[in-house]
Write a protein that holds these residues in place. Sequence first.
Motif, PDB file in Angstrom:
ATOM      1  N   GLY A 121       3.923 -10.973  -2.925  1.00  0.00           N
ATOM      2  CA  GLY A 121       5.164 -10.301  -2.526  1.00  0.00           C
ATOM      3  C   GLY A 121       5.712  -9.407  -3.625  1.00  0.00           C
ATOM      4  N   ASN A 122       5.665  -9.906  -4.860  1.00  0.00           N
ATOM      5  CA  ASN A 122       6.139  -9.107  -5.984  1.00  0.00           C
ATOM      6  C   ASN A 122       5.260  -7.876  -6.206  1.00  0.00           C
ATOM      7  OD1 ASN A 122       6.490 -12.297  -6.909  1.00  0.00           O
ATOM      8  ND2 ASN A 122       8.337 -11.076  -7.081  1.00  0.00           N
ATOM      9  N   GLN A 123       3.958  -8.051  -5.998  1.00  0.00           N
ATOM     10  CA  GLN A 123       3.041  -6.912  -6.106  1.00  0.00           C
ATOM     11  C   GLN A 123       3.378  -5.852  -5.066  1.00  0.00           C
ATOM     12  OE1 GLN A 123      -1.297  -7.711  -6.464  1.00  0.00           O
ATOM     13  NE2 GLN A 123      -0.685  -9.852  -6.218  1.00  0.00           N
ATOM     14  N   LEU A 124       3.583  -6.313  -3.813  1.00  0.00           N
ATOM     15  CA  LEU A 124       3.876  -5.371  -2.731  1.00  0.00           C
ATOM     16  C   LEU A 124       5.162  -4.608  -2.999  1.00  0.00           C
ATOM     17  CD1 LEU A 124       2.932  -7.607   0.344  1.00  0.00           C
ATOM     18  CD2 LEU A 124       1.612  -5.719  -0.622  1.00  0.00           C
ATOM     19  N   LYS A 148       9.845 -10.273   4.436  1.00  0.00           N
ATOM     20  CA  LYS A 148       9.308 -11.627   4.237  1.00  0.00           C
ATOM     21  C   LYS A 148       8.119 -11.608   3.279  1.00  0.00           C
ATOM     22  CE  LYS A 148      10.684 -13.800   8.579  1.00  0.00           C
ATOM     23  NZ  LYS A 148      10.209 -14.389   9.839  1.00  0.00           N
ATOM     24  N   TRP A 149       7.261 -10.598   3.411  1.00  0.00           N
ATOM     25  CA  TRP A 149       6.111 -10.514   2.526  1.00  0.00           C
ATOM     26  C   TRP A 149       6.556 -10.273   1.090  1.00  0.00           C
ATOM     27  CZ3 TRP A 149       3.263  -6.483   6.054  1.00  0.00           C
ATOM     28  CH2 TRP A 149       2.852  -7.100   7.224  1.00  0.00           C
ATOM     29  N   GLU A 150       7.488  -9.355   0.907  1.00  0.00           N
ATOM     30  CA  GLU A 150       7.922  -9.004  -0.442  1.00  0.00           C
ATOM     31  C   GLU A 150       8.746 -10.103  -1.097  1.00  0.00           C
ATOM     32  OE1 GLU A 150       9.788  -5.150  -0.443  1.00  0.00           O
ATOM     33  OE2 GLU A 150       7.894  -4.121  -0.031  1.00  0.00           O
ATOM     34  N   LEU A 183      -5.068  -4.696   4.416  1.00  0.00           N
ATOM     35  CA  LEU A 183      -5.923  -3.514   4.314  1.00  0.00           C
ATOM     36  C   LEU A 183      -5.091  -2.237   4.408  1.00  0.00           C
ATOM     37  CD1 LEU A 183      -8.985  -4.562   6.502  1.00  0.00           C
ATOM     38  CD2 LEU A 183      -9.000  -4.047   4.063  1.00  0.00           C
ATOM     39  N   LYS A 184      -4.172  -2.183   5.377  1.00  0.00           N
ATOM     40  CA  LYS A 184      -3.319  -1.007   5.548  1.00  0.00           C
ATOM     41  C   LYS A 184      -2.411  -0.816   4.335  1.00  0.00           C
ATOM     42  CE  LYS A 184      -3.224  -1.094  10.597  1.00  0.00           C
ATOM     43  NZ  LYS A 184      -2.398  -1.301  11.800  1.00  0.00           N
ATOM     44  N   LEU A 185      -1.852  -1.931   3.838  1.00  0.00           N
ATOM     45  CA  LEU A 185      -0.992  -1.835   2.651  1.00  0.00           C
ATOM     46  C   LEU A 185      -1.796  -1.344   1.446  1.00  0.00           C
ATOM     47  CD1 LEU A 185       1.046  -5.116   3.153  1.00  0.00           C
ATOM     48  CD2 LEU A 185       1.999  -2.801   3.128  1.00  0.00           C
ATOM     49  N   GLY A 186      -3.029  -1.824   1.322  1.00  0.00           N
ATOM     50  CA  GLY A 186      -3.888  -1.368   0.234  1.00  0.00           C
ATOM     51  C   GLY A 186      -4.138   0.133   0.313  1.00  0.00           C
ATOM     52  N   ASP A 187      -4.364   0.637   1.526  1.00  0.00           N
ATOM     53  CA  ASP A 187      -4.558   2.077   1.708  1.00  0.00           C
ATOM     54  C   ASP A 187      -3.294   2.854   1.331  1.00  0.00           C
ATOM     55  OD1 ASP A 187      -7.154   1.680   2.578  1.00  0.00           O
ATOM     56  OD2 ASP A 187      -6.628   1.800   4.716  1.00  0.00           O
ATOM     57  N   ILE A 188      -2.158   2.343   1.779  1.00  0.00           N
ATOM     58  CA  ILE A 188      -0.879   3.026   1.511  1.00  0.00           C
ATOM     59  C   ILE A 188      -0.577   3.040   0.021  1.00  0.00           C
ATOM     60  CG2 ILE A 188       1.626   2.882   1.859  1.00  0.00           C
ATOM     61  CD1 ILE A 188       0.959   1.588   4.623  1.00  0.00           C
ATOM     62  N   TYR A 189      -0.815   1.903  -0.649  1.00  0.00           N
ATOM     63  CA  TYR A 189      -0.444   1.775  -2.063  1.00  0.00           C
ATOM     64  C   TYR A 189      -1.580   2.110  -3.034  1.00  0.00           C
ATOM     65  CZ  TYR A 189       3.490  -0.822  -0.035  1.00  0.00           C
ATOM     66  OH  TYR A 189       4.586  -1.208   0.697  1.00  0.00           O
ATOM     67  N   GLY A 190      -2.738   2.466  -2.498  1.00  0.00           N
ATOM     68  CA  GLY A 190      -3.855   2.861  -3.356  1.00  0.00           C
ATOM     69  C   GLY A 190      -4.473   1.699  -4.119  1.00  0.00           C
TER      70      GLY A 190
END
Length: 148
Positions: A7-10, A37-39, A51-58
């Motif tokens: 969550g902190n990473q996101l 909730k995730w964060e 996967l989508k978050l990884g794409d968005i955040y590189g």
Amino acid sequence: MNELRLGNQLEKLRGEQKISQEEAAKQVGVSVQNIHKWESNQSYPEFEHLLKLGDIYGTTIDEFIKKDAALQNKINISEEEKEDDDELLHPGFYIGIGIMFLGTFLSLIIGNLTITMVTNIAGMLIICFYKEILKLLKDIKKDFYEQG
């Protein structure tokens, strides 16, 4: 290794990208409450959302997981449980069948059907509850070592 909950990473990555929770939610296809909730480490996103978050955040799922020991433990536990569930004929099956045959054999020699009934019940209970008995024993052992 610098441990950082998922969550902190996101939250950190979203801030670096200067994206609001609303924008992130829209891009991932979830509600703002999910992002919150995730964060706040109240829940974990499903892998497709990671996967989508990884794409968005590189970044990659691998990087998310490597930095969160709690997530690694959750994945390891899930894998162990899955392996246990896949095992069709566990040792308890063979132990239970062995007890049932032994009881039947002894009752034929002695001539007492009560022995067959008792050993068949015991064998069936072992077959049905073997995994639960092992889990209980492992939990007791774990609790014992954590206290001492």
